[in-house]
Design a protein around this motif. Sequence first.
Motif, PDB file in Angstrom:
ATOM      1  N   LEU A 206      40.249 -24.754  62.383  1.00  0.00           N
ATOM      2  CA  LEU A 206      38.655 -24.920  62.142  1.00  0.00           C
ATOM      3  C   LEU A 206      37.852 -23.499  62.274  1.00  0.00           C
ATOM      4  O   LEU A 206      36.945 -23.432  61.572  1.00  0.00           O
ATOM      5  CB  LEU A 206      38.129 -25.798  63.388  1.00  0.00           C
ATOM      6  N   TYR A 207      38.532 -22.749  62.978  1.00  0.00           N
ATOM      7  CA  TYR A 207      37.560 -21.306  63.264  1.00  0.00           C
ATOM      8  C   TYR A 207      38.102 -20.281  61.763  1.00  0.00           C
ATOM      9  O   TYR A 207      37.076 -19.910  61.155  1.00  0.00           O
ATOM     10  CB  TYR A 207      38.270 -20.466  64.234  1.00  0.00           C
ATOM     11  N   LEU A 208      39.286 -20.510  61.568  1.00  0.00           N
ATOM     12  CA  LEU A 208      39.646 -19.733  60.103  1.00  0.00           C
ATOM     13  C   LEU A 208      38.893 -20.202  58.802  1.00  0.00           C
ATOM     14  O   LEU A 208      38.852 -19.589  57.745  1.00  0.00           O
ATOM     15  CB  LEU A 208      41.181 -19.451  60.091  1.00  0.00           C
ATOM     16  N   GLY A 209      39.046 -21.550  58.638  1.00  0.00           N
ATOM     17  CA  GLY A 209      38.770 -22.239  57.621  1.00  0.00           C
ATOM     18  C   GLY A 209      37.382 -22.855  57.127  1.00  0.00           C
ATOM     19  O   GLY A 209      36.943 -23.111  56.057  1.00  0.00           O
ATOM     20  N   THR A 210      36.716 -22.507  58.292  1.00  0.00           N
ATOM     21  CA  THR A 210      35.121 -22.794  58.028  1.00  0.00           C
ATOM     22  C   THR A 210      34.318 -21.702  58.484  1.00  0.00           C
ATOM     23  O   THR A 210      34.694 -20.795  59.295  1.00  0.00           O
ATOM     24  CB  THR A 210      34.659 -24.107  58.922  1.00  0.00           C
ATOM     25  N   ASP A 211      32.924 -21.582  57.929  1.00  0.00           N
ATOM     26  CA  ASP A 211      32.103 -20.686  58.244  1.00  0.00           C
ATOM     27  C   ASP A 211      31.371 -20.470  59.643  1.00  0.00           C
ATOM     28  O   ASP A 211      30.992 -19.512  60.096  1.00  0.00           O
ATOM     29  CB  ASP A 211      31.179 -20.319  57.291  1.00  0.00           C
ATOM     30  N   SER A 212      31.271 -21.905  60.165  1.00  0.00           N
ATOM     31  CA  SER A 212      30.589 -22.062  61.286  1.00  0.00           C
ATOM     32  C   SER A 212      31.254 -21.956  62.774  1.00  0.00           C
ATOM     33  O   SER A 212      32.517 -22.562  62.612  1.00  0.00           O
ATOM     34  CB  SER A 212      29.767 -23.361  61.262  1.00  0.00           C
ATOM     35  N   LEU A 213      30.882 -21.306  63.412  1.00  0.00           N
ATOM     36  CA  LEU A 213      31.541 -21.040  64.931  1.00  0.00           C
ATOM     37  C   LEU A 213      31.561 -22.524  65.599  1.00  0.00           C
ATOM     38  O   LEU A 213      32.036 -23.000  66.327  1.00  0.00           O
ATOM     39  CB  LEU A 213      31.087 -19.840  65.541  1.00  0.00           C
ATOM     40  N   TRP A 214      30.224 -23.259  65.198  1.00  0.00           N
ATOM     41  CA  TRP A 214      30.009 -24.469  65.962  1.00  0.00           C
ATOM     42  C   TRP A 214      31.244 -25.534  65.764  1.00  0.00           C
ATOM     43  O   TRP A 214      31.632 -26.071  66.561  1.00  0.00           O
ATOM     44  CB  TRP A 214      28.682 -25.048  65.390  1.00  0.00           C
ATOM     45  N   THR A 215      31.987 -25.524  64.439  1.00  0.00           N
ATOM     46  CA  THR A 215      32.967 -26.381  64.365  1.00  0.00           C
ATOM     47  C   THR A 215      34.054 -26.243  65.485  1.00  0.00           C
ATOM     48  O   THR A 215      34.735 -27.270  65.876  1.00  0.00           O
ATOM     49  CB  THR A 215      33.344 -26.377  62.721  1.00  0.00           C
ATOM     50  N   PRO A 216      34.890 -25.157  65.314  1.00  0.00           N
ATOM     51  CA  PRO A 216      35.862 -24.847  66.354  1.00  0.00           C
ATOM     52  C   PRO A 216      35.310 -25.083  67.787  1.00  0.00           C
ATOM     53  O   PRO A 216      36.210 -25.737  68.633  1.00  0.00           O
ATOM     54  CB  PRO A 216      36.296 -23.418  66.120  1.00  0.00           C
ATOM     55  N   VAL A 217      34.198 -24.677  68.068  1.00  0.00           N
ATOM     56  CA  VAL A 217      33.708 -24.696  69.481  1.00  0.00           C
ATOM     57  C   VAL A 217      33.647 -26.363  69.683  1.00  0.00           C
ATOM     58  O   VAL A 217      34.049 -27.094  70.904  1.00  0.00           O
ATOM     59  CB  VAL A 217      32.413 -24.270  69.717  1.00  0.00           C
ATOM     60  N   LEU A 218      33.198 -27.271  68.895  1.00  0.00           N
ATOM     61  CA  LEU A 218      32.782 -28.480  69.279  1.00  0.00           C
ATOM     62  C   LEU A 218      34.379 -29.330  69.158  1.00  0.00           C
ATOM     63  O   LEU A 218      34.352 -30.073  69.863  1.00  0.00           O
ATOM     64  CB  LEU A 218      32.001 -29.049  67.986  1.00  0.00           C
TER      65      LEU A 218
END
Length: 376
Positions: A101-113
Amino acid sequence: VSQGRSLAELSKARLSALVVATSTVGFMAAGTIYPLSALAACSFGTALCSSSASTWNQIFEIDRDAKMKRTAHRPLVTGDFSVQTAMGLGTMTGLGGTALLYLGTDSLWTPVLGLANIGLYSGLYTYMKPRSEWNTWVGAVVGAVPPVMGWTAAGGSPLDPEALWLASSLFLWQFPHFFALSWMHRVDYERGGFQMVPVNDPTGDRTSQLITRYTWYMSTLPFISTLTEITNSMFAIEGLVLNAYALKVAYNFDKDRTNANARKVFLTSLWYLPCLLTLFILHSKTWRDEETTTETTNKGLGVMIQDYITLVRNTGRSVCVHEQIVNNNSTEDSAGGANTAQACPISMGKDTATSAKETAKDLAANSSKGVSLEEK
């Protein structure tokens, strides 16, 4: 085959599939399926995080699962997997999902969630299940997060109206769904020592009241999305049909609190959610019907999917009464004809809400100046 089934059971594959589906809807609600790499990372990363949460949940609940008929076949209870192996799998899928989620998406929110939801489900929710009925509300928060992950993976903010609507829909949906399920299995949950509302509600009064109450709450969602202009007006009209049936089965359970009626509530919830979310996407105002950026060029599968969604949307418009009213109004306005937009009850509601908002602003502005509307 046996190991594969055990792994699927450890990961709660069907639950994880639902989680992935809602995160995908969250991504698509942003108005596109691009970039496909981000959508794929969101889906697979969410699946891994869900698998991790389910694995750790079963690690902590081995003794209780062994007491219940519906969970006695789980792999940690039967010994198909050792606790050490499960801990390794839970750790790897959790870290792998968060990293993807961190490497594949631009938003930090996604891996944090994603990471936070692993902790919330396997930690606080699991801890509360044998201790407090409020575990169901905590679990509902867990279920509300995945569509927000999809929305943020597509570039949105978790506080955007669309994200809040999606989270609210998943949060509210879980109560009729789970209270019906736990009513059917209340004896089993009591055997496992879990504090569920139906376990502590022998007459079913509270259970039926909660099912009915949250079904009513759900019935407001299509109107809220229409009034806030997240979706077009037809979504509110179609929502009447969905929610009328959901309320019907909820009231049937309230009148006769049998397992058969609870099962009808549960089964209704299974098709209700995909119908609601599909209609939301089809009527969403954020979806771009005309994608002209070079990003979509020569991306066969992505173009086919996006074109199909556009085709379905346009087909729906061709038979939509509300769309015909609006189109006729536009034609008549251009020809100097009478305004017919008010013939649409949903448009009337939206216009009334807008008018009320403007009036409130005027009142606030003029009160500060000591001037009444009549004086103006």
